[in-house]
Design a protein around this motif. Structure first.
Motif, PDB file in Angstrom:
ATOM      1  N   VAL A 145     -17.194 -17.292   2.676  1.00  0.00           N
ATOM      2  CA  VAL A 145     -15.976 -17.537   3.469  1.00  0.00           C
ATOM      3  C   VAL A 145     -14.791 -17.118   2.869  1.00  0.00           C
ATOM      4  CG1 VAL A 145     -14.367 -19.173   4.720  1.00  0.00           C
ATOM      5  CG2 VAL A 145     -16.841 -19.212   5.412  1.00  0.00           C
ATOM      6  N   GLY A 146     -14.837 -17.597   1.433  1.00  0.00           N
ATOM      7  CA  GLY A 146     -13.698 -17.079   0.591  1.00  0.00           C
ATOM      8  C   GLY A 146     -13.692 -15.884   0.437  1.00  0.00           C
ATOM      9  N   MET A 147     -15.197 -14.969   0.304  1.00  0.00           N
ATOM     10  CA  MET A 147     -14.815 -13.493   0.172  1.00  0.00           C
ATOM     11  C   MET A 147     -14.316 -12.840   1.425  1.00  0.00           C
ATOM     12  SD  MET A 147     -15.806 -12.804  -3.117  1.00  0.00           S
ATOM     13  CE  MET A 147     -15.738 -11.096  -2.786  1.00  0.00           C
ATOM     14  N   GLN A 148     -14.786 -13.328   2.313  1.00  0.00           N
ATOM     15  CA  GLN A 148     -14.288 -12.614   3.668  1.00  0.00           C
ATOM     16  C   GLN A 148     -12.962 -12.842   4.016  1.00  0.00           C
ATOM     17  OE1 GLN A 148     -17.116 -11.047   5.189  1.00  0.00           O
ATOM     18  NE2 GLN A 148     -15.464  -9.988   6.624  1.00  0.00           N
ATOM     19  N   MET A 149     -12.207 -14.197   3.567  1.00  0.00           N
ATOM     20  CA  MET A 149     -10.869 -14.234   3.563  1.00  0.00           C
ATOM     21  C   MET A 149     -10.138 -13.113   2.588  1.00  0.00           C
ATOM     22  SD  MET A 149     -10.636 -18.409   4.038  1.00  0.00           S
ATOM     23  CE  MET A 149      -8.854 -18.426   4.368  1.00  0.00           C
ATOM     24  N   ALA A 150     -10.770 -12.512   1.790  1.00  0.00           N
ATOM     25  CA  ALA A 150      -9.914 -11.627   0.745  1.00  0.00           C
ATOM     26  C   ALA A 150     -10.202 -10.020   1.495  1.00  0.00           C
ATOM     27  CB  ALA A 150     -10.358 -11.793  -0.534  1.00  0.00           C
ATOM     28  N   GLN A 151     -11.451  -9.895   1.970  1.00  0.00           N
ATOM     29  CA  GLN A 151     -11.701  -8.725   2.461  1.00  0.00           C
ATOM     30  C   GLN A 151     -10.909  -7.840   3.312  1.00  0.00           C
ATOM     31  OE1 GLN A 151     -16.141 -10.021   1.845  1.00  0.00           O
ATOM     32  NE2 GLN A 151     -15.967  -8.448   3.451  1.00  0.00           N
ATOM     33  N   LYS A 152     -10.830  -6.567   3.582  1.00  0.00           N
ATOM     34  CA  LYS A 152     -10.319  -5.828   4.539  1.00  0.00           C
ATOM     35  C   LYS A 152     -11.230  -4.978   5.349  1.00  0.00           C
ATOM     36  CE  LYS A 152      -8.213  -1.732   2.619  1.00  0.00           C
ATOM     37  NZ  LYS A 152      -7.154  -0.951   2.134  1.00  0.00           N
ATOM     38  N   GLU A 153     -10.661  -4.438   6.700  1.00  0.00           N
ATOM     39  CA  GLU A 153     -11.584  -3.754   7.425  1.00  0.00           C
ATOM     40  C   GLU A 153     -12.331  -2.662   6.910  1.00  0.00           C
ATOM     41  OE1 GLU A 153     -12.599  -4.261  10.523  1.00  0.00           O
ATOM     42  OE2 GLU A 153     -13.554  -2.383  10.954  1.00  0.00           O
ATOM     43  N   GLU A 182      -8.812  -6.088  -5.909  1.00  0.00           N
ATOM     44  CA  GLU A 182      -7.681  -5.227  -6.587  1.00  0.00           C
ATOM     45  C   GLU A 182      -8.367  -4.368  -7.818  1.00  0.00           C
ATOM     46  OE1 GLU A 182      -4.865  -4.218  -5.924  1.00  0.00           O
ATOM     47  OE2 GLU A 182      -4.348  -3.556  -7.627  1.00  0.00           O
ATOM     48  N   HIS A 183      -9.109  -4.944  -8.427  1.00  0.00           N
ATOM     49  CA  HIS A 183      -9.693  -4.458  -9.499  1.00  0.00           C
ATOM     50  C   HIS A 183     -10.531  -2.979  -9.058  1.00  0.00           C
ATOM     51  CE1 HIS A 183     -12.042  -4.288 -13.583  1.00  0.00           C
ATOM     52  NE2 HIS A 183     -12.992  -3.702 -12.496  1.00  0.00           N
ATOM     53  N   CYS A 184     -11.250  -3.216  -8.138  1.00  0.00           N
ATOM     54  CA  CYS A 184     -12.247  -2.051  -7.416  1.00  0.00           C
ATOM     55  C   CYS A 184     -11.350  -1.106  -7.016  1.00  0.00           C
ATOM     56  CB  CYS A 184     -13.115  -2.777  -6.425  1.00  0.00           C
ATOM     57  SG  CYS A 184     -14.543  -3.571  -7.219  1.00  0.00           S
ATOM     58  N   ARG A 185     -10.281  -1.591  -6.003  1.00  0.00           N
ATOM     59  CA  ARG A 185      -9.427  -0.629  -5.194  1.00  0.00           C
ATOM     60  C   ARG A 185      -8.544   0.431  -5.996  1.00  0.00           C
ATOM     61  NH1 ARG A 185     -10.839  -2.503  -0.017  1.00  0.00           N
ATOM     62  NH2 ARG A 185     -10.216  -4.775   0.075  1.00  0.00           N
ATOM     63  N   SER A 186      -8.482  -0.338  -7.325  1.00  0.00           N
ATOM     64  CA  SER A 186      -7.317   0.441  -8.090  1.00  0.00           C
ATOM     65  C   SER A 186      -8.230   1.322  -9.140  1.00  0.00           C
ATOM     66  CB  SER A 186      -6.229  -0.285  -8.979  1.00  0.00           C
ATOM     67  OG  SER A 186      -7.161  -1.476  -9.827  1.00  0.00           O
ATOM     68  N   GLY A 187      -9.317   1.648  -8.929  1.00  0.00           N
ATOM     69  CA  GLY A 187     -10.129   2.579  -9.513  1.00  0.00           C
ATOM     70  C   GLY A 187     -10.771   2.025 -10.829  1.00  0.00           C
ATOM     71  N   LYS A 188     -11.021   0.898 -10.980  1.00  0.00           N
ATOM     72  CA  LYS A 188     -11.240   0.336 -12.476  1.00  0.00           C
ATOM     73  C   LYS A 188     -12.832   0.230 -12.419  1.00  0.00           C
ATOM     74  CE  LYS A 188      -6.992  -2.110 -13.673  1.00  0.00           C
ATOM     75  NZ  LYS A 188      -6.546  -3.203 -13.260  1.00  0.00           N
ATOM     76  N   GLY A 189     -13.616   0.427 -11.161  1.00  0.00           N
ATOM     77  CA  GLY A 189     -15.098   0.285 -11.344  1.00  0.00           C
ATOM     78  C   GLY A 189     -15.498  -1.245 -10.909  1.00  0.00           C
ATOM     79  N   PRO A 190     -16.787  -1.483 -11.327  1.00  0.00           N
ATOM     80  CA  PRO A 190     -17.370  -2.512 -10.735  1.00  0.00           C
ATOM     81  C   PRO A 190     -16.779  -3.888 -11.505  1.00  0.00           C
ATOM     82  CG  PRO A 190     -18.741  -1.297 -12.334  1.00  0.00           C
ATOM     83  CD  PRO A 190     -17.630  -0.478 -12.003  1.00  0.00           C
TER      84      PRO A 190
END
Ligand SMILES: Cc1ncc(C[n+]2csc(CCOP(=O)(O)OP(=O)(O)O)c2C)c(N)n1
Ligand SMILES: [Mg+2]
Length: 348
Positions: free
Chosen positions: A77-85, A250-258
């Motif tokens: 639930v915590g993860m899903q609250m931060a995710q986007k479509e 944010e880490h992933c979306r900004s291209g920093k990898g896994p």
């Protein structure tokens, strides 16, 4: 084990207190009233759904394997609250909570559990094998660790297509000792793939405790040989999960990898429906339930802040129970797949 009749969240004895920090000292997200209520409702839906699934299993309506997620609800639930479509989710066989969190319907999941044509896999996949392309849920996998490689593939596809979606691959403390996990870590780090590896450390792999099975029990360090950062998160506190999720996404979306998030969590029930859980004491389970229950934590805060009354929360519980009862009625009324379905959806 059948749940206590008419057990409500409020009737269970608990010593949960509202806390300003996570139990491991980590940061927590500052939830407003709507977020607290959303987290409460979503976690309760998973718990009530799972209790019903346990009952239906006991009555013989569900066959095959069935692994309950009760106790671990704050993680998804915590993860899903931060995710986007568009962000994808993939997990193992303890998957009903992940499906409900992505917005898959209680009716469709219950119908699949009971082997009915209206289930997500037309009644042919059962508990461990459900998918929803629409909700970006990629299963439900029975091979321990397999979803880690597949989830890495989803992250590769995101990179290849140039979108900004993130793949979220959940796996257990037991799966974290599988070889293919490290082959995946290597590729994900090399190609800077947008993936969050979520290790749901619920302290046991079937009947084996992490203390007996693992040389490095701080799972957040498991990517260090590949340069993959990791964080230990209080997975019983939905606000701590949301805070870690925001940073990891944010880490992933900004291209920093896994990145790795180790969720410190606990399963209340046995490994599967056939596990009497003799490898741990009743007191150990009871201590977690009474001191760290994820739903009780939210409830305590809602009451303390005056954001909801006991009656308001009972009304949420009633609503959720109605959704779950409806899903069970729907599933039991739905037809089983026709015998001709044996030849569809398979590779010949
Ligand atoms: C490759 C493989 N090996 C062994 C099994 C048997 N098995 C099923 S679940 C499980 C334990 C996994 O524990 P963990 O990863 O901690 O997940 P949890 O059940 O705690 O969610 C094992 C060994 C399997 N399904 N697949
Ligand atoms: Mg485990």
């Amino acid at each position: 084990m059948a749940p206590r009749k008419n057990a409500t969240v409020s009737s269970r004895k608990t010593s949960v207190k509202p806390a300003a920090k996570a139990s491991n000292g980590g940061p927590v997200a500052d939830f407003d009233r709507d977020e607290e209520l959303k987290a409460y409702r979503e976690m309760l839906l998973i718990r009530r759904f799972e209790e019903k699934a346990g009952q239906l299993y006991g009555m013989g309506f569900i066959g095959g394997f069935c692994h309950l997620y009760i106790g671990q609800e704050a993680v998804v639930v915590g993860m899903q609250m931060a995710q986007k479509e568009g962000d994808q989710v993939i997990t193992a066989y303890r998957d009903h909570g992940h499906m409900l969190a992505t917005g898959m319907t209680a009716r469709g999941v219950m119908a699949e559990l009971t082997g009915r044509i209206d289930g997500y896999s037309r009644g042919k996949g059962g508990s461990m094998h459900m998918f929803s392309k629409e909700k970006h849920f990629y299963g439900g996998h029975g091979i321990v660790g397999a979803q880690v490689s597949l989830g890495t593939g989803l992250a590769f596809a995101n990179r290849y297509r140039g979108n900004d979606s993130v793949s979220i691959a959940y796996f257990g403390d037991g799966a974290a000792n599988q070889g293919q996990v490290y082959e995946s870590f290597n590729m994900a780090a090399l190609w800077k793939l947008p993936i969050i590896y979520i290790i749901e450390n619920n302290r046991y792999a079937m009947g084996t405790s992490t203390a007996r099975a693992t040389a490095q029990s701080n799972y957040s360090l498991r990517g260090s040989g590949f340069g993959i950062p990791g964080v230990q998160v209080d997975g019983m506190d939905v606000r701590a999960v949301k805070a870690a999720a925001d940073e990891a996404l944010e880490h992933c979306r900004s291209g920093k990898g896994p990145i790795i998030l180790e969720m410190l969590t606990y399963r209340y029930r046995g490994h599967s429906m056939s596990d009497p859980a003799k490898y741990r004491s009743k007191e150990e389970v009871q201590k977690m339930r009474s001191e760290q229950d994820p739903i009780e934590q939210v409830k305590a805060r809602l009451i303390e802040k005056g954001w909801a009354s006991e009656d308001d929360l009972k009304a949420v519980d009633k609503d959720v129970r109605d959704i779950v009862a409806d899903s069970a009625d729907f599933a039991q009324a739905a037809p089983e797949p026709d015998a001709s379905e044996l030849y569809t959806d398979i590779l010949l």
